[in-house]
Motif scaffolding. Structure first.
Motif, short mmCIF file in Angstrom:
data_model
loop_
_atom_site.label_atom_id
_atom_site.label_comp_id
_atom_site.label_asym_id
_atom_site.label_seq_id
_atom_site.Cartn_x
_atom_site.Cartn_y
_atom_site.Cartn_z
N ALA A 222 3.07 -7.90 7.17
CA ALA A 222 3.29 -9.15 6.44
C ALA A 222 4.21 -8.89 5.25
O ALA A 222 5.13 -9.66 4.96
N TYR A 225 7.76 -7.92 6.65
CA TYR A 225 8.54 -9.08 7.11
C TYR A 225 9.20 -9.78 5.93
O TYR A 225 10.38 -10.17 6.00
N ARG A 319 4.25 -8.55 12.64
CA ARG A 319 3.28 -9.26 11.80
C ARG A 319 2.32 -10.09 12.66
O ARG A 319 1.11 -10.14 12.41
#
Length: 334
Positions: A222, A225, A319
């Motif tokens: 996360a 990204y 993710r």
């Protein structure tokens, strides 16, 4: 004196022929004093739309204080057809069930009445159940006879068939009440739709959200990204994106991940199986960028056609896998 003689004669006549006495003299007796009798009625909810053969049930509970007693022979008689202003109205008392509970201070009478409709007309008409007149006697003074009037209940009797032209607004019974449209079905659909929308919004928030406060949203990929999206489509930006993704893989695995130990990584983290091909493609792109400086990204491999865009999508797929979601496979040229 005349009143006493009349009452004695009435008592004697009732003992000799109680049914006839009730029919002739019940309504002529004086009313019972207020506070002696209390009444509770349980009337049918439906007051309109009765037709021939319908049975209408009514429950009456009378509480009579001592020393007054109910004369049982004054109860209405099954088979008796009701009259209104001397005319038969086509409603007959089908049955009566009487239960009483006595105590020193009072007597409670629970009376169940069942009426049946035996009339029909071409138009709807009102009818009344009752009134019923009940006779009471003072147990300490046999001379005192009084009556109590059970309130009537007005209903509407409908025809089996309607003849001719009918204007509904002119033939609606005042007992019917307002005609309300039920909204239960629409409200149920509305609640289902709102629940579906809420779940969809939560799903979109979970899939597309960038915040880390939701479950499984603060993982290594996360963060990777978000970092990859900020890198530019330059040689330096591509190298930085590749380095960030390597760090995400290592953090997730708890060790350094390369092509030779990829199977062990996937065995420990099966959520990443759907993008195994993409991970292998990522390692190939990383090798070409870092260890083959003379190699030009001219489109020989899928990732070479637009490295930054491909790395961004790869980071998003990682993710998704980290969150337990299955990403869509990359298409050629994406």
């Amino acid at each position: 004196m005349k009143k006493s003689i009349r009452q004695y004669a009435l008592i004697l006549f009732m003992c000799m022929s109680p049914l006839t006495a009730f029919a002739l003299d019940s309504q002529e007796l004086p009313d019972v004093k207020e506070g002696i009798v209390t009444i509770e009625t349980k009337d049918p909810v439906k007051l309109v739309g009765y037709t021939v053969g319908d049975v209408i049930e009514r429950e009456v509970t009378l509480t009579i204080k001592a020393p007054y007693k109910l004369i049982d022979t004054s109860l209405p008689i099954p088979g008796y057809e009701k009259r209104y202003r001397g005319q038969l109205i086509g409603i007959e008392l089908k049955s009566i069930n009487h239960v009483k509970k006595e105590s020193k201070k009072q007597t409670v009478h629970h009376i169940k009445l069942a009426y049946q409709v035996f009339t029909n007309n071409v138009v709807a008409k009102n009818a009344a159940l009752g009134p019923e007149y009940l006779n009471l006697i003072n147990a300490t003074d046999k001379k005192e006879l009084v009556k109590y009037r059970v309130p009537s209940l007005t209903i509407a009797i409908s025809p089996i068939a309607i003849f001719g032209q009918v204007k509904v607004e002119n033939n609606m019974s005042p007992l019917l009440g307002p005609l309300l449209m039920t909204e239960d079905k629409e409200m149920r659909y509305l609640k289902i739709s709102l629940a579906a929308i809420a779940l969809s919004l939560i799903g979109l928030l979970y899939i597309l959200g960038k915040s880390a406060w939701l479950p499984r949203m603060g993982g290594a990929f996360a963060k990777a990204y978000r970092a990859v999206r900020k890198t530019g489509n330059t040689d330096e930006g591509i190298k930085q994106a590749i380095s960030t993704l390597h760090q995400g893989l290592n953090t997730t695995a708890g060790m350094s991940v390369f092509s030779d130990n990829l199977s062990a990584f996937l065995h420990n983290h099966p959520d990443f199986y759907p993008i195994r091909t993409e991970i292998e493609e990522f390692f190939g792109l990383s090798r070409r960028v870092y260890f083959e400086p003379s190699y030009k990204l001219e489109g020989e491999h899928t990732a070479d056609q637009n490295p930054h865009q491909w790395l961004t999508r790869f980071a998003r797929h990682c993710r998704d896998c980290e969150r337990g979601l299955i990403p869509e496979p990359m298409k050629a040229g994406a």
